[in-house]
Every structure is written in structure tokens, then in C-alpha cells.
Design an enzyme around this catalytic site. Structure first.
Site, PDB file in Angstrom:
ATOM      1  N   HIS A 143      37.095  53.270  40.805  1.00  0.00           N
ATOM      2  CA  HIS A 143      36.088  53.459  39.755  1.00  0.00           C
ATOM      3  C   HIS A 143      34.855  54.131  40.364  1.00  0.00           C
ATOM      4  O   HIS A 143      34.434  53.778  41.472  1.00  0.00           O
ATOM      5  CB  HIS A 143      35.645  52.114  39.174  1.00  0.00           C
ATOM      6  CG  HIS A 143      36.651  51.460  38.284  1.00  0.00           C
ATOM      7  ND1 HIS A 143      37.863  52.021  37.948  1.00  0.00           N
ATOM      8  CD2 HIS A 143      36.605  50.249  37.639  1.00  0.00           C
ATOM      9  CE1 HIS A 143      38.515  51.183  37.135  1.00  0.00           C
ATOM     10  NE2 HIS A 143      37.780  50.115  36.940  1.00  0.00           N
ATOM     11  N   CYS A 154      35.452  44.621  37.159  1.00  0.00           N
ATOM     12  CA  CYS A 154      35.597  45.567  38.276  1.00  0.00           C
ATOM     13  C   CYS A 154      34.397  46.514  38.403  1.00  0.00           C
ATOM     14  O   CYS A 154      33.884  46.741  39.502  1.00  0.00           O
ATOM     15  CB  CYS A 154      36.885  46.365  38.117  1.00  0.00           C
ATOM     16  SG  CYS A 154      37.166  46.951  36.448  1.00  0.00           S
TER      17      CYS A 154
END
Length: 344
Positions: free
Chosen positions: A242, A130
Site C-alpha cells: 500500500h 493495513c
């Protein structure tokens, strides 16, 4: 005729997001099947306005399935992906099981779409980590323009990257703090509520964690093996999204203004960069969005040809489910896969 798609790990955070995105983007599927372990068999999951009953991955026959979106973890993928691929079904795997295999392409469609042609060796395509996915989307157009020599990245990774248990733990610990209950840590190595933890995945012999190594290895495989990359990965008390503080050193001169213009035009990127209160992206706003957002673009005067920037994306979408579905769309768009029903 459309394709038959299976989503393995359909009851997890990423599996559910895969089903949402398949529906949202109108992927040309005639049939979508939800798969998970025997424990989840019979559970219901949503797909658009339909409800799918989860079937058991273990005894599912893939011979009439075109694509399997695999989000059931590395151990399951290592066991099942080669068998599924051997049945003529292309596996797009979200775990780290196949990313470093020389015969498996590791793909971010905005970055290295041409590498997808190598999928037929094993019928497996790997989805990156990710934190790497959003990083390379932002680096690629800048690398094309000024050639990146070195990248220093510090990540601020949300708890959803650790699955549903990670999200539950942040919620439960936060509530416990407010009502003065004892705070229990099960999923994370230390308390995550009102705290940050500089440790994601296992420690390696050199003192880096596996998560930090993934960013290095995957950036080199997808972008350029000559780029030097160093990373510190940190878990933060955010549910989704994130963030990354990225310092880049280039071989050629590039100004912050030039970088801003390049990134504004780049596929998958959205620049939000005003020098004022709130003129930047935070993970809260990125949740539920597809773009990789870039803010705080500025020159680093401590090195020749240096830039700093702040990169944020929804880790369940571009960091996982969306990227996997974009890979499936790329297979279809390039005519690399034909629906088995049609072929029959």
C-alpha cells in the site's frame, strides 16, 4: 517452556503470512496450530520447514493455548474472540470487529506500546487497518517533535488487501486484456486491471467509505484524538504494498531536513529519499519487507508548518501479520503473559 500459538484463518493471505513471520522471527512457540473453517479442515499449510494440517476453529479447545492470532474476518471474530478470551487465551485480532471498542487496546508497537496493558479486560487486542498501521508509524515521531494538527491522506491500496480473490481478479483480468477475452469483475465494483477504483469498503451516509473512516478513527485512537484526519482510499492494480500520499500540518515549525533525520532514527521507519531518478520507494520493492518506507519528504508552502511525504509498506506484513506478531512479542517482552504449560 515456550508458548502455544493458534493461527485462525490460516489458509488466507494474512494467515499464511502470520505462519511465515512466526517462523522467520523465531517466536518462542513450542507448538503452533493452524485453524480455519470446516471447509478448509485437513488442508495443509507451511510453517517454517514443517507442514501443519488445518484444524476446525469451531470445535477447537483453547484452554491450553496462550495466544490466538485471529485473521478470519470480522463476523468470525465477533462470534469466537470473546469465547476464546474467556478460556484465558489472548486474541490478537486482525479484523475491524474490536478496534473501536473502548475496552480493547488498538496497538502498533512503535506507536502506543503502553496501551497494551488494558488487554486483560476482554483478553482481546486489536490490530489496526493495513493503511492506518503504516501511516501512524510514520506520523508518530513527527507528532512527538512538532505536534500534528491535520493530516490529508490519499491511499493507493494493493489488491491483496481484498484477499486472495482480489489478487486472482487482477491476474485474470490482466491476462484477459492481453488475449482479448471479456473482462469479468466479481470482487471489485469496476475493472481493476489497468484502472484505479476510488472505492474501498462500503459507502457511509456522509459520502466517505468505511475504509476512509477507519483511517480517521484509528489514527485518533492510537496517536491523538485532537488530530484532524481526512482520507480518500483508492484501490490500484498492484498485487502487494500500500502507498500513501500524506500531507501534514503541524503546530510547530519543522523542516523537511529535520523530518528526514527524525524518521531515519524512528523505529520501523526507513527513509529512501534522493532527489534523482529512482531515489524513492515503490510498492513493488516494499513487498516481503518489514519496514515502513518514507520518500518524497518536502515542505508544503501553502500552509504554515506543512510537509508532504510518500509512505509505502507491505500491507500483508506491517499492515497485518507482522504487526500482530510484534504485539505478541510485546506481551512476552513485558511479562504480561506466561505460558500455560509453564504455569501448570
Amino acid at each position: 517452556m515456550g508458548f502455544k500459538i493458534a493461527v485462525a484463518g490460516a489458509t488466507g493471505n494474512v494467515g499464511r503470512e502470520m505462519l511465515n513471520i512466526l517462523s522467520e522471527r523465531g517466536f518462542p512457540a513450542d507448538e503452533v496450530v493452524a485453524l480455519a473453517s470446516a471447509r478448509s479442515q485437513g488442508t495443509e499449510v507451511s510453517f517454517g520447514d514443517k507442514t501443519l494440517k488445518v484444524q476446525n476453529l469451531e470445535n477447537y479447545d483453547f484452554s491450553d493455548t496462550d495466544i490466538c492470532l485471529m485473521s478470519a474476518g470480522g463476523t468470525v471474530s465477533q462470534k469466537y474472540s470473546p469465547k476464546i478470551g474467556a478460556q484465558g487465551c489472548v486474541v490478537i485480532d486482525n479484523s475491524s470487529a474490536w478496534r473501536y471498542d473502548a475496552e480493547v487496546p488498538l496497538i502498533v508497537p512503535e506507536v502506543n506500546p503502553d496501551a497494551i496493558a488494558g488487554f486483560s479486560k476482554k483478553n482481546i487486542i486489536a490490530n489496526p487497518n493495513c493503511s492506518t498501521a503504516q501511516l501512524v508509524v510514520a506520523l508518530k515521531p513527527l507528532h512527538d517533535r512538532a505536534t500534528i494538527k491535520r493530516v490529508v491522506v490519499s491511499t493507493y491500496q494493493s489488491v491483496s488487501g481484498a484477499g486472495k480473490e482480489g489478487m486472482d481478479e487482477l491476474f485474470q483480468q490482466t491476462r484477459a486484456v492481453f488475449v482479448a477475452d471479456p473482462v469479468e469483475s466479481k470482487k471489485f465494483t469496476k475493472r481493476i486491471a489497468f484502472n484505479v477504483i476510488p472505492h474501498i469498503d462500503n459507502f457511509m451516509e456522509d459520502g466517505y467509505t468505511k475504509e476512509e473512516w477507519k483511517v480517521l478513527a484509528e489514527t485518533k485512537k492510537m496517536l491523538d484524538p485532537k488530530i484532524k484526519v481526512t482520507c480518500t482510499a483508492v484501490r490500484v492494480p498492484v498485487f502487494i504494498g500500500h502507498s500513501e500520499s500524506v500531507n501534514i500540518e503541524f503546530e510547530k515549525e519543522i523542516t523537511a531536513d529535520e523530518a528526514r533525520e527524525i524518521l531515519r532514527e524512528a523505529p520501523g521507519c526507513q527513509v529512501i529519499d534522493k532527489h534523482e531518478n529512482g531515489g524513492y520507494i515503490t510498492p513493488y520493492e516494499s513487498a516481503g519487507e518489514d519496514a515502513t518506507y518514507i520518500s518524497r519528504i518536502r515542505e508544503d508552502a501553502t500552509v504554515e508548518n506543512g510537509l508532504n511525504m510518500w509512505v509505502v509498506s507491505d500491507n500483508l506484513r506491517k499492515g497485518a501479520a507482522l504487526n500482530a506478531i510484534q504485539i505478541a512479542e510485546l506481551l512476552v517482552a513485558r511479562g504480561l503473559i506466561k505460558a500455560k504449560k509453564q504455569a501448570a
